[in-house]
Design a protein around this motif. Sequence first.
Motif, PDB file in Angstrom:
ATOM      1  N   ALA A 280      -8.150 -52.452  -0.069  1.00  0.00           N
ATOM      2  CA  ALA A 280      -8.761 -52.381  -1.403  1.00  0.00           C
ATOM      3  C   ALA A 280      -8.708 -50.950  -1.930  1.00  0.00           C
ATOM      4  O   ALA A 280      -8.491 -50.719  -3.125  1.00  0.00           O
ATOM      5  N   ALA A 281      -8.893 -49.973  -1.046  1.00  0.00           N
ATOM      6  CA  ALA A 281      -8.850 -48.562  -1.443  1.00  0.00           C
ATOM      7  C   ALA A 281      -7.459 -48.167  -1.902  1.00  0.00           C
ATOM      8  O   ALA A 281      -7.301 -47.402  -2.865  1.00  0.00           O
TER       9      ALA A 281
ATOM     10  N   LEU B 296       0.967 -43.538  -2.656  1.00  0.00           N
ATOM     11  CA  LEU B 296       2.162 -44.253  -2.200  1.00  0.00           C
ATOM     12  C   LEU B 296       2.875 -43.442  -1.123  1.00  0.00           C
ATOM     13  O   LEU B 296       3.204 -43.966  -0.048  1.00  0.00           O
ATOM     14  N   LEU B 297       3.113 -42.173  -1.398  1.00  0.00           N
ATOM     15  CA  LEU B 297       3.777 -41.306  -0.430  1.00  0.00           C
ATOM     16  C   LEU B 297       2.934 -41.170   0.836  1.00  0.00           C
ATOM     17  O   LEU B 297       3.443 -41.294   1.958  1.00  0.00           O
TER      18      LEU B 297
ATOM     19  N   ASP C  87       4.242 -45.604   8.609  1.00  0.00           N
ATOM     20  CA  ASP C  87       5.672 -45.794   8.866  1.00  0.00           C
ATOM     21  C   ASP C  87       5.924 -46.634  10.112  1.00  0.00           C
ATOM     22  O   ASP C  87       6.802 -47.494  10.131  1.00  0.00           O
ATOM     23  N   ASP C  88       5.176 -46.400  11.186  1.00  0.00           N
ATOM     24  CA  ASP C  88       5.371 -47.174  12.414  1.00  0.00           C
ATOM     25  C   ASP C  88       4.065 -47.752  12.927  1.00  0.00           C
ATOM     26  O   ASP C  88       3.907 -47.988  14.127  1.00  0.00           O
ATOM     27  N   GLY C  89       3.133 -47.984  12.003  1.00  0.00           N
ATOM     28  CA  GLY C  89       1.823 -48.439  12.445  1.00  0.00           C
ATOM     29  C   GLY C  89       1.307 -49.647  11.703  1.00  0.00           C
ATOM     30  O   GLY C  89       1.669 -50.781  12.016  1.00  0.00           O
ATOM     31  N   ASN C  90       0.480 -49.411  10.700  1.00  0.00           N
ATOM     32  CA  ASN C  90      -0.263 -50.469  10.034  1.00  0.00           C
ATOM     33  C   ASN C  90       0.660 -51.290   9.119  1.00  0.00           C
ATOM     34  O   ASN C  90       1.015 -50.860   8.025  1.00  0.00           O
ATOM     35  N   VAL C  91       1.012 -52.472   9.563  1.00  0.00           N
ATOM     36  CA  VAL C  91       1.978 -53.306   8.832  1.00  0.00           C
ATOM     37  C   VAL C  91       1.425 -53.745   7.485  1.00  0.00           C
ATOM     38  O   VAL C  91       2.146 -53.752   6.476  1.00  0.00           O
ATOM     39  N   LEU C  92       0.154 -54.117   7.442  1.00  0.00           N
ATOM     40  CA  LEU C  92      -0.423 -54.621   6.200  1.00  0.00           C
ATOM     41  C   LEU C  92      -0.476 -53.536   5.125  1.00  0.00           C
ATOM     42  O   LEU C  92      -0.161 -53.790   3.960  1.00  0.00           O
ATOM     43  N   LEU C  93      -0.846 -52.324   5.512  1.00  0.00           N
ATOM     44  CA  LEU C  93      -0.851 -51.237   4.538  1.00  0.00           C
ATOM     45  C   LEU C  93       0.562 -50.844   4.140  1.00  0.00           C
ATOM     46  O   LEU C  93       0.813 -50.497   2.986  1.00  0.00           O
ATOM     47  N   ARG C  94       1.482 -50.892   5.089  1.00  0.00           N
ATOM     48  CA  ARG C  94       2.870 -50.601   4.748  1.00  0.00           C
ATOM     49  C   ARG C  94       3.397 -51.613   3.732  1.00  0.00           C
ATOM     50  O   ARG C  94       4.117 -51.255   2.793  1.00  0.00           O
ATOM     51  N   ASN C  95       3.011 -52.878   3.903  1.00  0.00           N
ATOM     52  CA  ASN C  95       3.428 -53.895   2.933  1.00  0.00           C
ATOM     53  C   ASN C  95       2.814 -53.644   1.559  1.00  0.00           C
ATOM     54  O   ASN C  95       3.451 -53.915   0.527  1.00  0.00           O
ATOM     55  N   LYS C  96       1.572 -53.134   1.530  1.00  0.00           N
ATOM     56  CA  LYS C  96       0.949 -52.760   0.261  1.00  0.00           C
ATOM     57  C   LYS C  96       1.775 -51.677  -0.429  1.00  0.00           C
ATOM     58  O   LYS C  96       2.035 -51.739  -1.637  1.00  0.00           O
TER      59      LYS C  96
ATOM     60  N   LEU D  90       5.823 -49.826  -4.465  1.00  0.00           N
ATOM     61  CA  LEU D  90       7.128 -49.225  -4.719  1.00  0.00           C
ATOM     62  C   LEU D  90       8.051 -50.201  -5.441  1.00  0.00           C
ATOM     63  O   LEU D  90       8.745 -49.831  -6.399  1.00  0.00           O
ATOM     64  N   SER D  91       8.048 -51.446  -5.002  1.00  0.00           N
ATOM     65  CA  SER D  91       8.902 -52.462  -5.619  1.00  0.00           C
ATOM     66  C   SER D  91       8.549 -52.664  -7.088  1.00  0.00           C
ATOM     67  O   SER D  91       9.430 -52.783  -7.950  1.00  0.00           O
ATOM     68  N   GLY D  92       7.251 -52.697  -7.388  1.00  0.00           N
ATOM     69  CA  GLY D  92       6.835 -52.864  -8.778  1.00  0.00           C
ATOM     70  C   GLY D  92       7.250 -51.691  -9.641  1.00  0.00           C
ATOM     71  O   GLY D  92       7.695 -51.884 -10.786  1.00  0.00           O
ATOM     72  N   TRP D  93       7.114 -50.482  -9.120  1.00  0.00           N
ATOM     73  CA  TRP D  93       7.512 -49.273  -9.855  1.00  0.00           C
ATOM     74  C   TRP D  93       9.018 -49.274 -10.096  1.00  0.00           C
ATOM     75  O   TRP D  93       9.491 -49.024 -11.214  1.00  0.00           O
ATOM     76  N   ARG D  94       9.778 -49.589  -9.046  1.00  0.00           N
ATOM     77  CA  ARG D  94      11.235 -49.603  -9.167  1.00  0.00           C
ATOM     78  C   ARG D  94      11.692 -50.669 -10.160  1.00  0.00           C
ATOM     79  O   ARG D  94      12.592 -50.427 -10.973  1.00  0.00           O
ATOM     80  N   SER D  95      11.049 -51.836 -10.117  1.00  0.00           N
ATOM     81  CA  SER D  95      11.432 -52.915 -11.032  1.00  0.00           C
ATOM     82  C   SER D  95      11.175 -52.530 -12.481  1.00  0.00           C
ATOM     83  O   SER D  95      11.967 -52.864 -13.372  1.00  0.00           O
TER      84      SER D  95
END
Length: 219
Positions: free
Chosen positions: A65-66, A113-114, A121-130, A135-140
């Motif tokens: 949420a944060a 984002l950064l 990068d090699d840890g929290n999958v759920l936050l990485r997906n966030k 990033l995908s929305g910005w790029r789109s």
Amino acid sequence: MGTAAPATRSSKGDQTRQRVIQKAAEVFNRRGFAGASISDLMEATGLEKGGIYRHFESKQELAEAAFDYAWEAVSLPRQRGLEEQKNSLDKLLLLVRNFVGEPPRTITGGCPLLNTAVDCDDGNVLLRNKARAALSGWRSRIADFVRDGQQNGELRKNIDPESVAVVMIAALEGAVMMSGLEKNRKPQQIIGEHLEEYLLGLRVKSEKRRAESRKQESG
């Protein structure tokens, strides 16, 4: 009369939850997920552990949420004035200027984002997906501006919208990283100038410009 009290409690609960998210966002943005202890979150929010977990099932839920809050907080100023622009190129240029200009300090600790991308990068999958979704929305959005410009005859047909988006985002985020390390905004200013030149170079050339270009190329 009978429903007023529950509604009031709910409203206060929502306000407290939002305040916890806001305060926690700065902690996570500065320290990362693993580095943000429950004592850090308690100090920032002014709540005991039980008070925090009354609104969130876990540290993970609070961190997600944060991130959403932090990303929206930094994204809104970057989109300032876009709807007032009449063509796609001006929107792209304004995106760059909003990003590299002196922004309002909406959240401490730099770009979420950064920070989240590096932290997870090699840890929290759920936050990485966030972070990947952000990033995908910005790029789109950038790519859509380019496509609109191509359809309107502003931008050249032979450019790839996705590639333009990657160039812009990679340059801007890289400049943020350098500015953070060097504690000055010079890298962002340099990248802003180069991206403006790059974007202006994507314009469809008028017949006059084409003739001048051919003349220069022929010597």
